[in-house]
Design an enzyme around this catalytic site. Structure first.
Site, mmCIF file in Angstrom:
data_model
loop_
_atom_site.group_PDB
_atom_site.id
_atom_site.type_symbol
_atom_site.label_atom_id
_atom_site.label_comp_id
_atom_site.label_asym_id
_atom_site.label_seq_id
_atom_site.Cartn_x
_atom_site.Cartn_y
_atom_site.Cartn_z
ATOM 1 C CB THR A 192 56.180 41.759 -25.000
ATOM 2 O OG1 THR A 192 56.466 40.416 -25.348
ATOM 3 C CG2 THR A 192 56.310 41.931 -23.491
ATOM 4 N NE ARG A 220 61.315 31.805 -24.165
ATOM 5 C CZ ARG A 220 61.000 33.092 -24.259
ATOM 6 N NH1 ARG A 220 59.781 33.502 -24.040
ATOM 7 N NH2 ARG A 220 61.916 33.979 -24.578
ATOM 8 C CB VAL A 221 59.479 30.733 -18.204
ATOM 9 C CG1 VAL A 221 59.189 32.058 -17.511
ATOM 10 C CG2 VAL A 221 58.416 29.705 -17.810
ATOM 11 N N GLY A 222 60.042 33.147 -20.529
ATOM 12 C CA GLY A 222 60.940 34.246 -20.913
ATOM 13 C C GLY A 222 61.205 35.178 -19.749
ATOM 14 C CG ASP A 223 62.256 39.149 -20.799
ATOM 15 O OD1 ASP A 223 61.687 38.474 -21.680
ATOM 16 O OD2 ASP A 223 62.274 40.390 -20.811
ATOM 17 C CB THR A 243 59.512 44.375 -25.033
ATOM 18 O OG1 THR A 243 59.202 43.570 -26.180
ATOM 19 C CG2 THR A 243 59.922 45.761 -25.498
ATOM 20 N N GLY A 244 61.805 42.070 -25.601
ATOM 21 C CA GLY A 244 62.914 41.677 -26.470
ATOM 22 C C GLY A 244 63.200 40.198 -26.342
ATOM 23 N N GLY A 246 63.973 37.310 -24.755
ATOM 24 C CA GLY A 246 63.912 37.048 -23.324
ATOM 25 C C GLY A 246 65.112 36.356 -22.704
#
Ligand code: ASP
Length: 325
Positions: A192, A220-223, A243-244, A246
């Site tokens: 990311t 799916r949606v991450g952070d 980053t990580g 999410g």
């Protein structure tokens, strides 16, 4: 010496003193800062050939140089953030734009967001499959729509209307990301990308762009595209790009949490970011890191993984490009 001469000498001494004090303050507060990241994770020397290390280092350096040039010439933090992220999105090395990981349905679903610390305006896109540079779509949402967050075809149509480059979904294909999907390697493609900037006008900005997590459920949606979780900027406190893993970054509202600790509790940037990454998240076994810069040009880049691709440059000449711990 008459009284008048003594008075003017005193005045001269006083102005010399204030001049040197402001010079000292100026040199302690660099007037611009650029920090970039290319993802956190199991980044240890044994996993990388020297060729790969060189490739990552060169690409991070290229992004840093291009971005520094913009802020050095008085460009805005927002333009600088976009410049860095575009270079990283266009590189297959990172999990953003070209090189993004595949969702379980075999598609690249991209997320990005940006925030302007001066206006507190923000823009984000999620689940887009045809926008070459999702960070530019996020910027367009921020500047040229009445909204903060657009997703899927709606975001793609808007991006096309704003004149952004639209590509066929296969543009994002890389063999490495495909093989990763086939091996169901869920969370080990790091990459990311993000950037935080303090510009010469004293404005902060942050941006983040990603393909998410390999083999993620489609939809799916991450952070990364969520303002406050993966990205946050406010001139009153700091700019953060995360980053990580999410899901944890969303639950802990990581980027905003760092700013809030500074704002409400008076913590320094270092204290706030170290606490969130190396105490709060660590206790939850949540892996990842952040890059941050505050309004005074302090930089913090904590991560609780083995490594994080990261680089920074300050106008006082301090600079570094790093991968490992
Ligand atoms: N935070 C990203 C996500 O969960 C992935 C990453 O940063 O590696 O989508």
């Amino acid at each position: 010496m008459n009284n008048l001469t003594i008075v003017s000498m005193k005045k001269l001494l006083f102005s010399l003193l204030s001049f040197s004090i402001s010079l000292t303050l100026f040199s302690q507060n660099p007037n611009y800062v650029v920090v970039i990241h290319g993802g956190a994770g199991n980044i240890v020397k044994e996993n990388y050939t020297q060729e790969k290390i060189d490739a990552y280092t060169q690409k991070l350096q290229e992004a840093l140089d291009a971005t520094e040039k913009i802020v050095k010439n008085g460009g805005s933090a927002i333009d600088a953030v976009c410049a860095a992220i575009i270079i990283l999105e266009d590189s297959p090395l990172f999990n953003a734009g070209k090189g993004a990981v595949f969702a379980a349905n075999g598609k690249n679903e991209l997320d990005a967001s940006i925030m302007d610390g001066k206006t507190i305006k923000a823009g984000a896109v999620a689940n887009v499959t045809t926008i070459k540079n999702p960070i530019l779509a996020a910027k367009e949402v921020m500047l040229n729509s009445a909204h903060v967050f657009l997703i899927k075809e709606g975001a793609e149509k808007f991006a096309a209307e704003r004149g952004l480059t639209i590509v066929k979904p296969k543009y994002f294909f890389t063999q490495e990301s495909w093989d990763r999907l086939k091996k169901e390697q869920k969370d080990d493609k790091n990459g990311t990308v993000g950037c935080v900037v303090l510009d010469t006008h004293g404005n902060l900005a942050a941006g983040t762009s990603t393909g998410g997590m390999s083999n993620k459920k489609w939809g799916r949606v991450g952070d990364s595209p969520i303002i406050g979780a993966g990205t946050y900027a406010n001139n009153e406190t700091c700019a953060v790009s995360a980053t990580g893993h999410g899901e944890f970054f969303i639950r802990n509202v990581v980027a905003y949490d760092i700013a809030a600790l500074m704002d409400y509790k008076g913590l320094s940037l270092k204290e706030a970011s170290e606490f969130v990454i190396n105490d709060k998240l660590k206790k939850q076994n949540a892996t990842g890191g952040v890059i941050c810069v505050d309004k005074n040009g302090n930089v913090s880049m904590p991560f609780n993984t083995k490594g994080m691709f990261r680089a920074f440059v300050k106008s006082n000449g301090e600079t570094a490009v790093l991968m490992f711990q």
